[in-house]
Design a protein around this motif. Sequence first.
Motif, mmCIF file in Angstrom:
data_model
loop_
_atom_site.group_PDB
_atom_site.id
_atom_site.type_symbol
_atom_site.label_atom_id
_atom_site.label_comp_id
_atom_site.label_asym_id
_atom_site.label_seq_id
_atom_site.Cartn_x
_atom_site.Cartn_y
_atom_site.Cartn_z
ATOM 1 N N ASP A 120 -21.314 -30.956 -9.726
ATOM 2 C CA ASP A 120 -21.169 -30.969 -11.190
ATOM 3 C C ASP A 120 -19.870 -31.683 -11.543
ATOM 4 O O ASP A 120 -18.785 -31.221 -11.176
ATOM 5 C CB ASP A 120 -21.145 -29.506 -11.689
ATOM 6 N N GLU A 155 -29.989 -22.252 -20.818
ATOM 7 C CA GLU A 155 -28.622 -21.723 -20.964
ATOM 8 C C GLU A 155 -28.500 -20.527 -21.904
ATOM 9 O O GLU A 155 -27.402 -20.013 -22.119
ATOM 10 C CB GLU A 155 -27.709 -22.840 -21.486
ATOM 11 N N ASN A 172 -23.727 -20.219 -9.536
ATOM 12 C CA ASN A 172 -22.953 -21.009 -10.503
ATOM 13 C C ASN A 172 -21.634 -20.273 -10.728
ATOM 14 O O ASN A 172 -21.561 -19.380 -11.542
ATOM 15 C CB ASN A 172 -23.760 -21.145 -11.812
ATOM 16 N N ASP A 220 -24.394 -16.904 -12.965
ATOM 17 C CA ASP A 220 -23.160 -17.460 -13.500
ATOM 18 C C ASP A 220 -22.142 -16.347 -13.757
ATOM 19 O O ASP A 220 -22.228 -15.641 -14.760
ATOM 20 C CB ASP A 220 -23.502 -18.201 -14.801
ATOM 21 N N ASN A 224 -26.538 -15.699 -22.143
ATOM 22 C CA ASN A 224 -25.118 -15.768 -21.808
ATOM 23 C C ASN A 224 -24.286 -14.874 -22.723
ATOM 24 O O ASN A 224 -24.692 -14.580 -23.848
ATOM 25 C CB ASN A 224 -24.638 -17.212 -21.903
ATOM 26 N N GLY A 257 -23.561 -29.293 -17.298
ATOM 27 C CA GLY A 257 -23.716 -28.483 -18.503
ATOM 28 C C GLY A 257 -23.605 -29.470 -19.650
ATOM 29 O O GLY A 257 -22.527 -29.950 -19.962
ATOM 30 N N ARG A 302 -24.135 -33.583 -33.121
ATOM 31 C CA ARG A 302 -24.230 -32.998 -31.786
ATOM 32 C C ARG A 302 -25.557 -33.257 -31.070
ATOM 33 O O ARG A 302 -25.560 -33.692 -29.910
ATOM 34 C CB ARG A 302 -23.915 -31.492 -31.832
#
Length: 263
Positions: free
Chosen positions: A163, A6, A99, A75, A9, A199, A212
Amino acid sequence: MLIIGERINVITKAQRQAMLDRDKGPIQEMAINQVKNGAGMLDINIGPAEDKGDELMDWIVKTVQEVAHVPLCLDTTNPVAMEAGLKAHDNSWGRAMINSASGEEERLNMMMPLAGKYNSLIIGLTLNKQGIPALAEDRCAIAAEIMGKAVECGVPMEDIYLDPLIMPVPFSQEKSLESIRAIRMFKELNDPPMKTVVGLSNISNGAPKTLRPLLNRVYTALLMYEGLDSAIIDPLEREMIEVIKTVDILMGKTLYAHSYLEM
Ligand code: THG
C-alpha cells in the motif's frame, strides 16, 4: 479488481455505537449491503481497540460472517485483537487479510508472524518511523524490508499487498503522481508481480464535497491502469463501482457484454 468495503469502521457514528453496544443489526445490515453492491471482502476497522479489543474483534468477525459470506480485512493496531480476529475468522469464504503491517519495526514484528501463523494475507504500508517517503523509490525500500520480514516468517510474496498510502491531492498534489509510480514500481519488485492495495478516498480528503467523487473515480481509473489489485472503497457509491467495472472491461479483465454493469 478486488473491492474491499470500508463502511464497517469506528469512524462512522452509527457503526461505532453498534460496536460499543454489541448490536448486531446495523453491522450485519451494512455487511450485507456492501456485498450485494460488489464488495468481495469487507474491512472491519475497530481502531486501536485498547479496551477489550480481542473480545470485540472476535464478536464482530462472527457477527459479520454470520450474514456475509466473504473474507474479512481486519483493521486494528492492537495485535491481541488482531489475533482474536484471525482465530474467529471462517476461512471457508476465503483467507483473512491483516490491515496492516508497515516498515515500523514494532508493528512489523507483531503483525507479520501472525500472517505466518494463521496463513492470512497481509497489507504492507510503505511507511516507517520517519513517515511516508515522498519518492516512490524510497517507498520501495520500505516494501523490501516488509518482504524480507515476510520471508523470515514464512509468508509467501503473493500473500502481501503493498500500500503506497494515498495522500490528499489538495495538500500534497505532487504525491498523487508519485503514488501511481509507486504502484508501478511495487509490481516490479517480484516475479510474479507483487500485489497492491490502496485506501482510495484519501485522495480527495479536504476537497469540496462536490469534487470528491470525481477525484476518487478518476484516480481509481489511473491506478487501475497500473495494475492495482484491490481498493478499500465505499461499495454503496454506485458510480464508483461502475467506473471499476468499466476499467476492468476496457483492460480486458472481464468479458464485455451489454449488461456488464449488472454483472
Ligand atoms: N490503507 C489501508 N487501510 C486503510 C486506509 C488506507 N484503512 C482506513 C482508510 N484508509 C480506508 N477506510 C475508510 C473508512 C471510512 C472512511 C474512509 C476511509 C469514511 N470517510 C468519510 C469521508 O471520507 O468523508 C467520512 C470520514 C469522517 O467521518 O471523518 O467514512 O489508506 N491499508
